[in-house]
Design an enzyme around this catalytic site. Sequence first.
Site, PDB file in Angstrom:
ATOM      1  NE  ARG A 269       4.380  -9.765   3.972  1.00  0.00           N
ATOM      2  CZ  ARG A 269       3.494 -10.594   3.446  1.00  0.00           C
ATOM      3  NH1 ARG A 269       3.177 -11.708   4.077  1.00  0.00           N
ATOM      4  NH2 ARG A 269       2.931 -10.329   2.293  1.00  0.00           N
TER       5      ARG A 269
ATOM      6  CG  ASN B 167       1.661  -3.304   2.140  1.00  0.00           C
ATOM      7  OD1 ASN B 167       2.208  -4.359   2.432  1.00  0.00           O
ATOM      8  ND2 ASN B 167       2.102  -2.498   1.189  1.00  0.00           N
TER       9      ASN B 167
ATOM     10  CD  GLU C 117       1.794  -7.481  -3.072  1.00  0.00           C
ATOM     11  OE1 GLU C 117       2.081  -7.263  -1.891  1.00  0.00           O
ATOM     12  OE2 GLU C 117       2.169  -8.489  -3.681  1.00  0.00           O
TER      13      GLU C 117
HETATM   14  N1  LIG Z   1      -0.537   0.596   5.084  1.00  0.00           N
HETATM   15  C1  LIG Z   1       0.676   0.738   5.649  1.00  0.00           C
HETATM   16  N2  LIG Z   1       0.795   1.233   6.918  1.00  0.00           N
HETATM   17  C2  LIG Z   1       2.006   1.352   7.500  1.00  0.00           C
HETATM   18  N3  LIG Z   1       3.175   1.007   6.915  1.00  0.00           N
HETATM   19  C3  LIG Z   1       3.126   0.512   5.666  1.00  0.00           C
HETATM   20  C4  LIG Z   1       1.889   0.344   4.964  1.00  0.00           C
HETATM   21  N4  LIG Z   1       2.155  -0.152   3.739  1.00  0.00           N
HETATM   22  C5  LIG Z   1       3.493  -0.287   3.672  1.00  0.00           C
HETATM   23  N5  LIG Z   1       4.098   0.104   4.822  1.00  0.00           N
HETATM   24  C6  LIG Z   1       5.552   0.116   5.091  1.00  0.00           C
HETATM   25  O1  LIG Z   1       6.232   0.067   3.855  1.00  0.00           O
HETATM   26  C7  LIG Z   1       7.107  -1.057   3.806  1.00  0.00           C
HETATM   27  C8  LIG Z   1       7.195  -1.595   2.402  1.00  0.00           C
HETATM   28  O2  LIG Z   1       5.938  -2.124   1.974  1.00  0.00           O
HETATM   29  P1  LIG Z   1       5.926  -3.244   0.841  1.00  0.00           P
HETATM   30  O3  LIG Z   1       4.529  -3.712   0.638  1.00  0.00           O
HETATM   31  O4  LIG Z   1       6.653  -2.744  -0.341  1.00  0.00           O
HETATM   32  O5  LIG Z   1       6.795  -4.410   1.478  1.00  0.00           O
HETATM   33  P2  LIG Z   1       6.403  -5.385   2.670  1.00  0.00           P
HETATM   34  O6  LIG Z   1       4.943  -5.345   2.920  1.00  0.00           O
HETATM   35  O7  LIG Z   1       7.288  -5.117   3.821  1.00  0.00           O
HETATM   36  O8  LIG Z   1       6.768  -6.813   2.058  1.00  0.00           O
HETATM   37  P3  LIG Z   1       5.896  -7.619   0.967  1.00  0.00           P
HETATM   38  O9  LIG Z   1       4.854  -6.698   0.442  1.00  0.00           O
HETATM   39  O10 LIG Z   1       6.863  -8.044  -0.083  1.00  0.00           O
HETATM   40  O11 LIG Z   1       5.335  -8.752   1.686  1.00  0.00           O
HETATM   41  C9  LIG Z   1       6.559  -2.026   4.836  1.00  0.00           C
HETATM   42  O12 LIG Z   1       7.551  -2.899   5.335  1.00  0.00           O
HETATM   43  C10 LIG Z   1       6.022  -1.085   5.904  1.00  0.00           C
HETATM   44  O13 LIG Z   1       7.037  -0.648   6.750  1.00  0.00           O
HETATM   45 MG   LIG Z   2       3.533  -5.501   1.433  1.00  0.00          MG
END
Ligand SMILES: Nc1ncnc2c1ncn2[C@@H]1O[C@H](COP(=O)(O)OP(=O)(O)OP(=O)(O)O)[C@@H](O)[C@H]1O
Ligand SMILES: [Mg+2]
Lengths: 162, 171
Positions: A119, A62, A58
């Site tokens: 996502r 991200n 995860e």
């Molecule tokens: N490393 C990062 N850099 C920039 N923004 C991030 C990062 N990690 C998370 N985010 C932000 O936080 C939000 C939520 O992250 P999360 O992993 O919970 O969900 P997601 O990645 O959008 O979906 P999923 O993980 O279910 O595929 C993301 O949509 C993004 O906007």
């Molecule tokens: Mg994610």
Amino acid sequence: MIEIIEKKDVKTVSNEMRLEFAAISDNEAFARMVVAAFIAPLNPTLEELADVKTAVSEAVTNAVIHGYENRCSREDKVSMYCAIRKDVLEVVIADQGIGIENVKRAMEPLYTTRPELDRSGMGFAFMEAFMDELQVHSEPGDGTVVRMYKKIGLSSWIDSEE
Amino acid sequence: MNERMNERIYDEQRELRTQGVLSLLIHVEGVGNQPCVHGVRKPSRQPPCVHERMNERQKPIKTERSLHNMDEEFKVIDNYLMIRLPDEIDHHKSVDISAKADRYIVSKKVGNVVFDFERTTFMDSSGIGIILGRYKKISCFGGRVYAVNVDSRIRRILLLSGLQNIVEIME
Ligand SMILES: Nc1ncnc2c1ncn2[C@@H]1O[C@H](COP(=O)(O)OP(=O)(O)OP(=O)(O)O)[C@@H](O)[C@H]1O
Ligand SMILES: [Mg+2]
């Protein structure tokens, strides 16, 4: 860049590793298998192994998708640091990408800024569910550091059994 | 019990060794330079051999992978699209699966999708994205989404995401 290693507590570390790899999706599997191999000496249960692998997957995903905006460029780097203190694993995954404006909102289940990339906004929720502790530090324009802890269980009772 | 676990860990380590080597080679050969925004890579010209012996060892793994035909994982039976999901479902794999599923949904006009987790040993939130995305595409026409061969791990991930209201988990 945000310092990924906390200076305190270094004396209790019994093993550690650091790795830097290109922020391309091929390396998501690579990263989680590295961590799985790193904790093998702690005798993790299959459940614990799966938990850690999911959480690492995860955080790295991200960094690739959000931090580096899915560019998949070799120039962008994800760094990973792992440490073991007794039977507790610390994993730190950091990128120098776009960062997060509102960390609290980003961590809410189902919150995503990339629905068009399929996502679902469950990444942080999974990290939270599968690890014992999750800390997220981020600065817009500076990058994101995800730090997670998990006690890896079996080793302690095997020791006491022998 | 302990022995079986050690065996499993040993397997993981072996897997790590092959994949790690592969990953590093991918790195060296610069395959990662190509855009993978939608997971579709343009076929690249064979890169120059960096290290002959390593390249030799890598060949069979690579051929096996590229010959692996994703078409076999998709089957249309009546109004159902059956998808046999891979061993590991992550972001890297999910992009292709979703794109391919959508092509089937549109071209074969299937109404329902069945996800078969029989082979799946690892899944992260990318799997949730695959399911939700397909659900959004077919639910407005009354289509349904099913999950079969779900083990306790996959079930936990589906429930954590609140997908029990969207996917019918078949025993
Ligand atoms: N490393 C990062 N850099 C920039 N923004 C991030 C990062 N990690 C998370 N985010 C932000 O936080 C939000 C939520 O992250 P999360 O992993 O919970 O969900 P997601 O990645 O959008 O979906 P999923 O993980 O279910 O595929 C993301 O949509 C993004 O906007
Ligand atoms: Mg994610």
